[in-house]
Write a protein that holds these residues in place. Structure first.
Motif, PDB file in Angstrom:
ATOM      1  N   SER A 196       0.813  -1.208   0.000  1.00  0.00           N
ATOM      2  CA  SER A 196       0.000   0.000   0.000  1.00  0.00           C
ATOM      3  C   SER A 196       0.851   1.265   0.000  1.00  0.00           C
ATOM      4  O   SER A 196       0.369   2.351  -0.316  1.00  0.00           O
ATOM      5  N   TYR A 197       2.134   1.136   0.348  1.00  0.00           N
ATOM      6  CA  TYR A 197       3.013   2.298   0.327  1.00  0.00           C
ATOM      7  C   TYR A 197       3.314   2.764  -1.096  1.00  0.00           C
ATOM      8  O   TYR A 197       3.665   3.907  -1.304  1.00  0.00           O
ATOM      9  N   GLN A 198       3.217   1.879  -2.081  1.00  0.00           N
ATOM     10  CA  GLN A 198       3.547   2.193  -3.463  1.00  0.00           C
ATOM     11  C   GLN A 198       4.914   2.865  -3.556  1.00  0.00           C
ATOM     12  O   GLN A 198       5.046   4.012  -3.992  1.00  0.00           O
ATOM     13  N   PRO A 199       5.974   2.187  -3.142  1.00  0.00           N
ATOM     14  CA  PRO A 199       7.299   2.820  -3.143  1.00  0.00           C
ATOM     15  C   PRO A 199       7.768   3.157  -4.546  1.00  0.00           C
ATOM     16  O   PRO A 199       7.593   2.380  -5.479  1.00  0.00           O
ATOM     17  N   THR A 200       8.352   4.325  -4.698  1.00  0.00           N
ATOM     18  CA  THR A 200       8.892   4.770  -5.978  1.00  0.00           C
ATOM     19  C   THR A 200      10.415   4.763  -5.987  1.00  0.00           C
ATOM     20  O   THR A 200      11.029   4.519  -7.023  1.00  0.00           O
ATOM     21  N   THR A 201      11.041   5.016  -4.862  1.00  0.00           N
ATOM     22  CA  THR A 201      12.492   4.980  -4.750  1.00  0.00           C
ATOM     23  C   THR A 201      12.863   4.977  -3.276  1.00  0.00           C
ATOM     24  O   THR A 201      12.027   5.279  -2.412  1.00  0.00           O
ATOM     25  N   LEU A 202      14.097   4.616  -2.977  1.00  0.00           N
ATOM     26  CA  LEU A 202      14.557   4.611  -1.592  1.00  0.00           C
ATOM     27  C   LEU A 202      16.041   4.922  -1.541  1.00  0.00           C
ATOM     28  O   LEU A 202      16.758   4.845  -2.531  1.00  0.00           O
ATOM     29  N   ALA A 203      16.500   5.296  -0.355  1.00  0.00           N
ATOM     30  CA  ALA A 203      17.906   5.586  -0.098  1.00  0.00           C
ATOM     31  C   ALA A 203      18.174   5.299   1.363  1.00  0.00           C
ATOM     32  O   ALA A 203      17.254   5.246   2.186  1.00  0.00           O
ATOM     33  N   SER A 204      19.434   5.118   1.695  1.00  0.00           N
ATOM     34  CA  SER A 204      19.765   4.803   3.078  1.00  0.00           C
ATOM     35  C   SER A 204      21.105   5.401   3.449  1.00  0.00           C
ATOM     36  O   SER A 204      21.967   5.642   2.594  1.00  0.00           O
ATOM     37  N   THR A 205      21.277   5.641   4.727  1.00  0.00           N
ATOM     38  CA  THR A 205      22.550   5.997   5.314  1.00  0.00           C
ATOM     39  C   THR A 205      22.856   4.951   6.378  1.00  0.00           C
ATOM     40  O   THR A 205      22.159   3.935   6.486  1.00  0.00           O
ATOM     41  N   LYS A 206      23.865   5.206   7.167  1.00  0.00           N
ATOM     42  CA  LYS A 206      24.197   4.268   8.230  1.00  0.00           C
ATOM     43  C   LYS A 206      23.093   4.201   9.270  1.00  0.00           C
ATOM     44  O   LYS A 206      22.852   3.152   9.883  1.00  0.00           O
ATOM     45  N   ASP A 207      22.367   5.296   9.453  1.00  0.00           N
ATOM     46  CA  ASP A 207      21.377   5.383  10.532  1.00  0.00           C
ATOM     47  C   ASP A 207      19.934   5.323  10.061  1.00  0.00           C
ATOM     48  O   ASP A 207      19.051   4.931  10.829  1.00  0.00           O
ATOM     49  N   TYR A 208      19.664   5.727   8.806  1.00  0.00           N
ATOM     50  CA  TYR A 208      18.278   5.901   8.374  1.00  0.00           C
ATOM     51  C   TYR A 208      18.016   5.212   7.035  1.00  0.00           C
ATOM     52  O   TYR A 208      18.910   5.055   6.204  1.00  0.00           O
ATOM     53  N   LEU A 209      16.747   4.840   6.866  1.00  0.00           N
ATOM     54  CA  LEU A 209      16.233   4.375   5.583  1.00  0.00           C
ATOM     55  C   LEU A 209      15.135   5.337   5.152  1.00  0.00           C
ATOM     56  O   LEU A 209      14.195   5.588   5.904  1.00  0.00           O
ATOM     57  N   PHE A 210      15.281   5.884   3.943  1.00  0.00           N
ATOM     58  CA  PHE A 210      14.301   6.816   3.399  1.00  0.00           C
ATOM     59  C   PHE A 210      13.514   6.090   2.309  1.00  0.00           C
ATOM     60  O   PHE A 210      14.093   5.621   1.331  1.00  0.00           O
ATOM     61  N   LEU A 211      12.209   6.013   2.479  1.00  0.00           N
ATOM     62  CA  LEU A 211      11.335   5.315   1.548  1.00  0.00           C
ATOM     63  C   LEU A 211      10.336   6.312   0.973  1.00  0.00           C
ATOM     64  O   LEU A 211       9.476   6.826   1.686  1.00  0.00           O
ATOM     65  N   ALA A 212      10.443   6.588  -0.323  1.00  0.00           N
ATOM     66  CA  ALA A 212       9.546   7.522  -1.000  1.00  0.00           C
ATOM     67  C   ALA A 212       8.393   6.758  -1.636  1.00  0.00           C
ATOM     68  O   ALA A 212       8.569   5.643  -2.127  1.00  0.00           O
ATOM     69  N   THR A 213       7.221   7.355  -1.644  1.00  0.00           N
ATOM     70  CA  THR A 213       6.026   6.692  -2.160  1.00  0.00           C
ATOM     71  C   THR A 213       5.356   7.530  -3.234  1.00  0.00           C
ATOM     72  O   THR A 213       5.633   8.724  -3.381  1.00  0.00           O
TER      73      THR A 213
END
Length: 261
Positions: free
Chosen positions: A19-36
């Motif tokens: 349901s998130y419909q992810p379009t792209t993602l990125a990560s660092t050592k501490d975080y995960l960024f999930l774009a929808t």
């Protein structure tokens, strides 16, 4: 003889729903960024158990590329938006791709409107309201053509943006705190620094320290920035080398054989 190696014993895992419909993602050592596709970015902690959701922030349009500029503490995106044309002509809407940078994303409030500024003018605009420096905001990075690629320099925080026929460099001029470690409450902006017209159709760009690399389908071109004084810059200009704002460009080429593609 076949030897089987097991790689599935992960420390932990997390499944994201469709349901998130992810379009792209990125990560660092501490975080995960999930774009929808709903024009939201969800930020998860990779350090805490079970990867909890830390925050979320809205985007101005649909993200198709996402990266974290750790030096400037902002999230840089390539976003896609459609433009409607005259329905009588029967033509489809044109898709435009823009670049944006989101500062103070960890302080975003989904219920509040996004403050939007233009790169290179934000410091002047935000002088009227100092509180905006500490609030979540979107920075429009102006480009004349559709954005194809974006790269963030990990050491300087500068950003390179490539369109089909032009590569633009933007300098991050955020003010650090007194100890030089914290940028969360800094007055930050991206200042246009340099435009380069490469003799190729640019597909991808990478910026690292004083080196800028971009490629087409067959060729790779690497430029080195050499910062000079005004006298040295005038001397280099007289010798036939290209200079701009006290920057001399030294070019190195790396060609890729079509057979190797």
């Amino acid at each position: 003889m076949v030897r089987v190696l097991l790689f599935h014993y992960f420390k932990s895992q997390r499944v994201f729903f469709d349901s998130y419909q992810p379009t792209t993602l990125a990560s660092t050592k501490d975080y995960l960024f999930l774009a929808t596709g709903e024009m939201k970015v969800f930020v998860y902690s990779l350090e805490q158990p079970n990867f909890p959701l830390l925050c979320q922030f809205p985007t101005m349009s649909k993200p198709v590329k996402l990266m974290c500029n750790e030096k400037a503490k902002c999230v840089v995106t390539i976003e896609s938006s459609g433009q409607r044309r005259n329905s009588r002509a029967g033509s489809k809407g044109k898709v435009c791709k823009n670049a944006r940078a989101y500062f103070n994303w960890f302080k975003a409030n989904p219920e509040e409107a996004v403050r939007t500024y233009v790169a290179g003018y934000s410091n002047f605009q935000r002088q009227e309201a100092e509180v905006n420096c500490r609030a979540f905001l979107a920075l429009e990075i102006p480009t004349q053509f559709n954005v194809r690629s974006v790269s963030c320099c990990p050491s300087s925080g500068n950003i390179a943006i490539a369109s089909e026929k032009k590569v633009s460099i933007f300098r991050w001029n955020g003010n650090l705190s007194y100890d030089g470690s914290d940028t969360s409450d800094a007055l930050q902006d991206l200042e246009h620094f340099l435009d380069i017209d490469p003799s190729m159709v640019v597909k991808e760009v990478v910026l690292a320290d004083s080196y800028l690399a971009f490629r087409s389908n067959l060729d790779v071109q690497i430029l080195k920035f050499v910062f000079t004084s005004e006298a040295e810059s005038a001397s280099l200009s007289g010798s036939g080398k290209s200079t701009s704002s006290g920057v001399a460009l030294q070019t190195r080429y790396c060609c890729i054989n079509e057979k190797n593609l």
